[in-house]
Each structure stands twice: as C-alpha cells, then as structure tokens.
Design a protein around this motif. Structure first.
Motif, PDB file in Angstrom:
ATOM      1  N   UNK A 372       0.912  -1.301  -0.135  1.00 44.97           N
ATOM      2  CA  UNK A 372       0.021   0.033   0.045  1.00 44.97           C
ATOM      3  C   UNK A 372       0.847   1.078  -0.016  1.00 44.97           C
ATOM      4  N   UNK A 373       1.825   1.239   0.801  1.00 45.64           N
ATOM      5  CA  UNK A 373       2.871   2.139   0.664  1.00 45.64           C
ATOM      6  C   UNK A 373       3.592   2.724  -0.679  1.00 45.64           C
ATOM      7  N   UNK A 374       3.909   1.423  -1.344  1.00 44.62           N
ATOM      8  CA  UNK A 374       4.540   1.581  -2.613  1.00 44.62           C
ATOM      9  C   UNK A 374       3.283   2.245  -3.586  1.00 44.62           C
ATOM     10  N   UNK A 375       2.115   1.841  -3.276  1.00 42.66           N
ATOM     11  CA  UNK A 375       1.038   2.391  -4.278  1.00 42.66           C
ATOM     12  C   UNK A 375       0.672   3.796  -4.114  1.00 42.66           C
ATOM     13  N   UNK A 376       0.688   4.227  -2.744  1.00 38.05           N
ATOM     14  CA  UNK A 376       0.682   5.764  -2.342  1.00 38.05           C
ATOM     15  C   UNK A 376       1.801   6.416  -2.977  1.00 38.05           C
ATOM     16  N   UNK A 377       2.912   5.988  -2.724  1.00 40.83           N
ATOM     17  CA  UNK A 377       3.822   6.792  -3.219  1.00 40.83           C
ATOM     18  C   UNK A 377       4.042   7.075  -4.856  1.00 40.83           C
ATOM     19  N   UNK A 378       3.644   5.862  -5.490  1.00 42.22           N
ATOM     20  CA  UNK A 378       3.431   5.974  -7.084  1.00 42.22           C
ATOM     21  C   UNK A 378       2.415   6.819  -7.306  1.00 42.22           C
ATOM     22  N   UNK A 379       1.170   6.630  -6.914  1.00 44.75           N
ATOM     23  CA  UNK A 379      -0.077   7.285  -7.118  1.00 44.75           C
ATOM     24  C   UNK A 379      -0.004   8.622  -6.826  1.00 44.75           C
ATOM     25  N   UNK A 380       0.873   9.248  -5.954  1.00 47.94           N
ATOM     26  CA  UNK A 380       1.000  10.797  -5.562  1.00 47.94           C
ATOM     27  C   UNK A 380       2.148  11.489  -6.233  1.00 47.94           C
ATOM     28  N   UNK A 384       0.835  11.282 -12.091  1.00 48.15           N
ATOM     29  CA  UNK A 384       0.259  10.115 -12.144  1.00 48.15           C
ATOM     30  C   UNK A 384      -0.996   9.893 -12.445  1.00 48.15           C
ATOM     31  N   UNK A 385      -1.783  11.003 -12.056  1.00 44.42           N
ATOM     32  CA  UNK A 385      -3.245  10.943 -12.663  1.00 44.42           C
ATOM     33  C   UNK A 385      -3.136  10.951 -14.106  1.00 44.42           C
ATOM     34  N   UNK A 386      -2.367  11.286 -14.851  1.00 40.58           N
ATOM     35  CA  UNK A 386      -2.483  11.564 -16.328  1.00 40.58           C
ATOM     36  C   UNK A 386      -1.931  10.397 -17.051  1.00 40.58           C
ATOM     37  N   UNK A 396       7.478  -1.401 -12.159  1.00 38.51           N
ATOM     38  CA  UNK A 396       7.917  -0.774 -11.102  1.00 38.51           C
ATOM     39  C   UNK A 396       8.008  -1.847  -9.882  1.00 38.51           C
ATOM     40  N   UNK A 397       6.881  -2.529  -9.654  1.00 36.61           N
ATOM     41  CA  UNK A 397       6.671  -3.336  -8.556  1.00 36.61           C
ATOM     42  C   UNK A 397       7.642  -4.316  -8.639  1.00 36.61           C
ATOM     43  N   UNK A 398       7.645  -5.000  -9.835  1.00 40.09           N
ATOM     44  CA  UNK A 398       8.429  -6.333  -9.850  1.00 40.09           C
ATOM     45  C   UNK A 398       9.874  -5.800  -9.803  1.00 40.09           C
ATOM     46  N   UNK A 399      10.342  -4.696 -10.554  1.00 38.86           N
ATOM     47  CA  UNK A 399      11.836  -4.518 -10.407  1.00 38.86           C
ATOM     48  C   UNK A 399      12.086  -4.117  -8.912  1.00 38.86           C
ATOM     49  N   UNK A 418      12.332   6.698  -4.804  1.00 35.10           N
ATOM     50  CA  UNK A 418      12.893   6.747  -6.232  1.00 35.10           C
ATOM     51  C   UNK A 418      12.126   6.736  -7.263  1.00 35.10           C
ATOM     52  N   UNK A 419      10.809   6.420  -7.082  1.00 32.70           N
ATOM     53  CA  UNK A 419       9.832   6.040  -8.038  1.00 32.70           C
ATOM     54  C   UNK A 419       9.803   7.502  -8.879  1.00 32.70           C
TER      55      UNK A 419
END
Length: 437
Positions: A372-380, A384-386, A396-399, A418-419
């Motif tokens: 969930x932390x990973x998702x929050x970092x990426x989506x923020x 990201x929204x565009x 990114x997750x698999x890397x 670093x995302x």
C-alpha cells in the motif's frame, strides 16, 4: 493465494511483465476486475459455438489492458475448445493492401494458431495432421481396410479423394487449390517427404509470393494473396469446425496502426474491410468465427482518421446511449475498458508477489502495508493521474522485488522514494498534423 500455477507459467508471467509485454500463458493467474467482461465473452462464445459469428472492439487508453484482455480471451476460448490466433497490426500488416501487407497479416495469424495443447501458437501442422488422421480413419472404415494397411502408398488415391471430397464440402472460394495443397501435405506426411510438407505448409500460411513458384513446387494455379486471404480464413474456420472444434477466434491488436495510415484512401479501404467482416458476422454470412479488435479511443472515435470517420462504421459502433460507468452494456460490439481501481491493483500486486516468490523459490519480505505504501508513493507522484498505467505500476513493483531479492538488506522506503512517473504513450495524438498524401 495462487493455486495450480505451473513453473513455466510463473516464469512467463514474471519475465513478460518485467519486459512490459503480456505473458502468452498463465494469464488467468493475474486476472483482476474483469469478471463482467469475461462473463460476456463466455456468453458470446456460446453463441459462436452454436453457429453465429461475432465482432468485438476492445477500446481503452494506452496501457489500460487491451492486450491483456485479448490474451485473457485466448485462455477462455481455448478452454471452450476454440482454435485461437493472434496478430498485431503494424505498418506492414493490414487488412487491405495491394502490396502484400494484407497477406502478411494473414501469415502472422496462421503462424500464431493455437489450441489448448499448444497455447503458445504454431499449432497449424498439429491441426492438419489431426484432420488427416480423421480422414484416414474414415476412409479405412468406409473401405473395410485396417488402420495399419490404409497408410500404404497403394491406398494414397483413396485418401486423397476423401480429402478433396471433404474440402469441397466445406469450402466456398479457392477450395480446389486448398484441397490440392492439403493432399500434398498428406503425401509428404505418408511418404516422409519433409520438403513437400514444408512447401504445403508454406502455401497454406500465405508465404508463396509468385504463382510460378507455387506451381513448380505444388502444381497449383493460385497463391494466397491480399485479395483472397479472408476467404482462406473462412475456409480454415470451416475445416476446424468439421474437426470438432467450437470455432475460430481471431484477435487483432494494435489497431492504432490502421489509424496511422497516412493516405485517407488506403485508410478507408482498411475500414471498408472491417465493415465487410462486421456485416458478414452479424448478417449470418459466416459461421463459428469471432473477431476481436483492440485499439485506443482515438482509433475508434476520431472523426477524421478513426473508425468514426467512416459513416457506415460510425452508425454501427456508436455506444449504447443508455450506458453509464455504473450501468454497462457488455452485449454491444464496442466494449470500453475502464481502468482498474486501487483495490483491484492492490490485489493484482499481491498475486504478483506470490508468483514472484514461487518463481524464484524465495520469500520477499514485503508486507501488505508496504505494498500500500508503494502504491501511495507512486499514485501521488506528479503526472500520475494523467500518465500512470497498470503496465508501469506492475513493472516498477516487479523491479523493486528483483532489487530486494538480490539485496535483502536494502531500505524499501529509499526504493519507493525513487519512483517516477513518465508519459509512456506513443506519439499517436499528434497524427492530425500529418499532411494527407
């Protein structure tokens, strides 16, 4: 969390997704949030199995899961005993052409023919041999000859006559040459003449470019070309059904490449071919065939270059006006793929983590809270929204999992920090500025 996954499937899933492409096998293990679409396809497959034909257009933004959906359709159709084939439109593969690009698409389709026992493609020789074996058995029964003896060269004519008789019953156009080439394939099969078999397969896959060459090698007058390849697809569909298969599903991806055709006349000719296929399927002129096209919203709705630039298609493909994001109509020809929501992406990442551990025989220390932390970092992140797509999230997750696997003591928060989000979309939206030739 992952049941009945095979090692080969796990490796295919991880390697393909890291490479940014959809895996050819095992896709059912990572499916989330598409249950209504799948139910609609299962229902459509039942209709096609009963003799109807179907065309569906899968429309979504770049990275929204169109290719994933087509591969999922493969899995579902193969389980329903369909023969399935996939091909991508490219600058050199089109529906209509007068310079070999139409037959190039046909060759790509026939190269990728799949059945349940050969889901990765290359199943055409297997199907031909299975069909020939059925003819051999039938001929032996009709003539009261043992299965051991019927394969002797002295009975070659009996088998060939039955091959031609059966071909004539199931083909409308080009049946004679089609039958002749299948007989040559059988001749090579029974005599162990590998070159003859290869030549016959080459013809059936549309790889002969001149009639002279085909006549020298196989004694036929015609070759499969830009004008007749669609008839040959219909012939193969009838052949597969006569063998006991439910039908023939053909999935065509990257339809944006038709939109990118620079000359309006050639683009229109390709859209005309889509219209012909659409009319054949929905007017009952063909049976047991299912076409799927995948493309972007631009490909469908652009009034100048897209399908909507062709009035006859625009009227047929207009969305049900009563449909909303909440109330969907999955029976219509155009199905718009909505993006996965955050909960669905979370479940997908959980599944990928389990498959990753299974594949590498490891136990990566990353909790649900950290996912969930990973998702929050990426989506923020800015943009990201565009620009953020499921493809980029997954890669990114698999890397990150790969880095942790090889560096177990690394600080995950540092990796999350670093995302970055970048615009991975191809340059397709500036095409309106291209000067018409």
């Amino acid at each position: 969390m992952i049941d009945n996954i095979k090692p080969k499937e796990a490796t295919s899933i991880i390697n393909s997704l890291i490479g940014g492409v959809v895996p050819k096998i095992g896709i059912q293990h990572i499916t989330v949030g598409r249950s209504e679409e799948i139910n609609a396809v299962v229902s459509a497959l039942e209709d096609v199995k009963n003799g109807h034909s179907m065309v569906k257009f899968w429309i979504g933004d770049f990275g929204s899961g169109k290719s994933f959906m087509l591969h999922l359709l493969n899995t579902v159709a193969l389980k329903q005993k369909f023969v399935v084939a996939n091909a991508d439109f490219t600058p050199d593969n089109r529906l209509y052409s007068n310079d070999g690009k139409g037959v190039a698409l046909y060759s790509a389709i026939m190269d990728n023919v799949s059945i349940q026992t050969k889901p990765e493609g290359g199943a055409l020789p297997t199907l031909l041999e299975k069909w020939i074996e059925q003819i051999i058995t039938k001929t032996a029964d009709e003539n009261n000859i043992s299965l051991a003896d019927i394969r002797n060269e002295q009975y070659l004519n009996l088998i060939q006559n039955n091959i031609m008789k059966t071909i004539n019953e199931i083909t409308d156009v080009g049946g004679f040459d089609f039958g002749t080439v299948v007989m040559k394939y059988y001749e090579g099969y029974i005599k162990g003449d590998e070159q003859l078999r290869r030549n016959a397969l080459k013809w059936l896959k549309g790889e002969y470019r001149t009639k002279t060459e085909a006549r020298q090698d196989l004694g036929v007058r015609e070759v499969i070309n830009d004008l007749n390849y669609y008839d040959m697809l219909k012939n193969f569909c009838k052949l597969f059904v006569s063998m006991g298969y439910s039908g023939f599903m053909i999935n065509l991806d990257e339809a944006i490449n038709l939109y990118k055709i620079s000359t309006s006349v050639m683009r229109e000719k390709n859209y005309e071919k889509i219209l012909a296929i659409y009319n054949d399927c929905f007017q009952g002129k063909v049976s047991n065939i299912f076409f799927n096209f995948a493309g972007t919203k631009e490909f469908l709705e652009n009034q100048r270059r897209g399908l909507f630039s062709y009035d006859a298609l625009k009227t047929r493909l207009a969305t049900n006006k009563f449909e909303t994001a909440q109330i969907r109509d999955f029976a219509q020809p155009v199905l718009k793929l909505l993006p996965l929501n955050n909960n669905e992406i979370f479940v997908l990442l959980q599944k990928l983590k389990a498959i990753f551990d299974y594949n590498y025989k490891t136990e990566i220390q990353i909790s649900d809270y950290e996912i969930q932390q990973f998702m929050e970092e990426l989506f923020n992140k800015p943009g990201a929204s565009e620009f953020l797509t499921p493809r980029e999230v997954i890669r990114d997750f698999l890397n990150i999992l790969n880095i942790i696997r090889q560096n177990p003591t690394i600080d995950k928060n540092m990796l999350f920090g670093e995302l970055e989000v970048s615009d991975e979309r191809p340059e397709e939206f500036s095409l309106d500025s291209i000067e018409e030739l």
